[in-house]
Write an enzyme that holds these catalytic residues in place. Structure first.
Site, PDB file in Angstrom:
ATOM      1  N   ALA A 161       0.825  -1.203   0.000  1.00 41.61           N
ATOM      2  CA  ALA A 161       0.000   0.000   0.000  1.00 41.61           C
ATOM      3  C   ALA A 161       0.864   1.260   0.000  1.00 41.61           C
ATOM      4  O   ALA A 161       0.354   2.362   0.126  1.00 41.61           O
ATOM      5  CB  ALA A 161      -0.927  -0.006   1.217  1.00 41.61           C
ATOM      6  N   LYS A 188       0.986   9.562  -2.204  1.00 44.10           N
ATOM      7  CA  LYS A 188      -0.445   9.692  -2.492  1.00 44.10           C
ATOM      8  C   LYS A 188      -0.908  11.147  -2.582  1.00 44.10           C
ATOM      9  O   LYS A 188      -2.052  11.404  -2.880  1.00 44.10           O
ATOM     10  CB  LYS A 188      -1.243   8.964  -1.410  1.00 44.10           C
ATOM     11  CG  LYS A 188      -0.972   7.483  -1.380  1.00 44.10           C
ATOM     12  CD  LYS A 188      -1.711   6.815  -0.228  1.00 44.10           C
ATOM     13  CE  LYS A 188      -1.436   5.353  -0.185  1.00 44.10           C
ATOM     14  NZ  LYS A 188      -0.246   4.999   0.543  1.00 44.10           N
ATOM     15  N   SER A 190      -4.113   0.241  -5.092  1.00 40.76           N
ATOM     16  CA  SER A 190      -3.933   1.311  -6.058  1.00 40.76           C
ATOM     17  C   SER A 190      -4.958   2.411  -5.821  1.00 40.76           C
ATOM     18  O   SER A 190      -5.316   2.690  -4.678  1.00 40.76           O
ATOM     19  CB  SER A 190      -4.011   0.763  -7.482  1.00 40.76           C
ATOM     20  OG  SER A 190      -3.571   1.740  -8.406  1.00 40.76           O
ATOM     21  N   LYS A 246      -7.503   6.922  -9.468  1.00 35.73           N
ATOM     22  CA  LYS A 246      -6.791   7.904 -10.308  1.00 35.73           C
ATOM     23  C   LYS A 246      -5.983   7.226 -11.422  1.00 35.73           C
ATOM     24  O   LYS A 246      -5.524   7.880 -12.339  1.00 35.73           O
ATOM     25  CB  LYS A 246      -5.838   8.754  -9.466  1.00 35.73           C
ATOM     26  CG  LYS A 246      -6.474   9.451  -8.274  1.00 35.73           C
ATOM     27  CD  LYS A 246      -7.455  10.505  -8.686  1.00 35.73           C
ATOM     28  CE  LYS A 246      -7.975  11.305  -7.525  1.00 35.73           C
ATOM     29  NZ  LYS A 246      -9.016  10.672  -6.736  1.00 35.73           N
ATOM     30  N   TYR A 273       0.621  11.475 -10.569  1.00 34.91           N
ATOM     31  CA  TYR A 273       0.231  10.467  -9.581  1.00 34.91           C
ATOM     32  C   TYR A 273      -0.543   9.321 -10.239  1.00 34.91           C
ATOM     33  O   TYR A 273      -0.194   8.152 -10.093  1.00 34.91           O
ATOM     34  CB  TYR A 273      -0.603  11.095  -8.468  1.00 34.91           C
ATOM     35  CG  TYR A 273      -1.204  10.081  -7.544  1.00 34.91           C
ATOM     36  CD1 TYR A 273      -0.395   9.313  -6.703  1.00 34.91           C
ATOM     37  CD2 TYR A 273      -2.577   9.861  -7.508  1.00 34.91           C
ATOM     38  CE1 TYR A 273      -0.943   8.359  -5.859  1.00 34.91           C
ATOM     39  CE2 TYR A 273      -3.122   8.915  -6.669  1.00 34.91           C
ATOM     40  CZ  TYR A 273      -2.313   8.179  -5.844  1.00 34.91           C
ATOM     41  OH  TYR A 273      -2.855   7.232  -5.019  1.00 34.91           O
ATOM     42  N   LYS A 289       0.673   5.346 -10.733  1.00 36.71           N
ATOM     43  CA  LYS A 289      -0.070   4.213 -10.181  1.00 36.71           C
ATOM     44  C   LYS A 289      -0.523   3.265 -11.296  1.00 36.71           C
ATOM     45  O   LYS A 289      -0.541   2.055 -11.113  1.00 36.71           O
ATOM     46  CB  LYS A 289      -1.268   4.699  -9.358  1.00 36.71           C
ATOM     47  CG  LYS A 289      -0.874   5.437  -8.093  1.00 36.71           C
ATOM     48  CD  LYS A 289      -0.003   4.593  -7.160  1.00 36.71           C
ATOM     49  CE  LYS A 289      -0.802   3.542  -6.453  1.00 36.71           C
ATOM     50  NZ  LYS A 289      -0.030   2.728  -5.525  1.00 36.71           N
TER      51      LYS A 289
END
Length: 86
Positions: free
Chosen positions: A16, A20, A59, A62, A70, A74
């Protein structure tokens, strides 16, 4: 090396980790790429190296039709994870 050390005795890994914060990612795209893409690659390789039975990548929405650094990072991390061959 540290990621490998931590993972070596686990059967399940949940990744995780990520940058972010969207504004921070846009201002620091190289760091965002290193953390979100290369970091995911490091976790995957350590999982394969140590025979982890299950790995889960957390994930973001986005990554669907990304419009910024960003989301793009991802999406690339997801693609790496989904297409990794052991």
């Amino acid at each position: 090396e540290r990621v490998s050390e931590v993972i070596k005795c686990h059967e399940i890994v949940i990744n995780a980790a990520a940058i972010k914060h969207i504004v921070m990612a846009e201002k620091n795209p190289e760091e965002c790429f290193k953390t979100n893409v290369l970091g995911t690659q490091n976790v995957m390789e350590a999982c394969i190296e140590h025979g982890v039975k299950k790995a889960l990548l957390i994930s973001t929405d986005k990554a669907v039709n990304p419009i910024g650094v960003y989301g793009e990072s991802k999406l690339k991390a997801e693609n790496l994870f989904l297409n990794k061959k052991d």
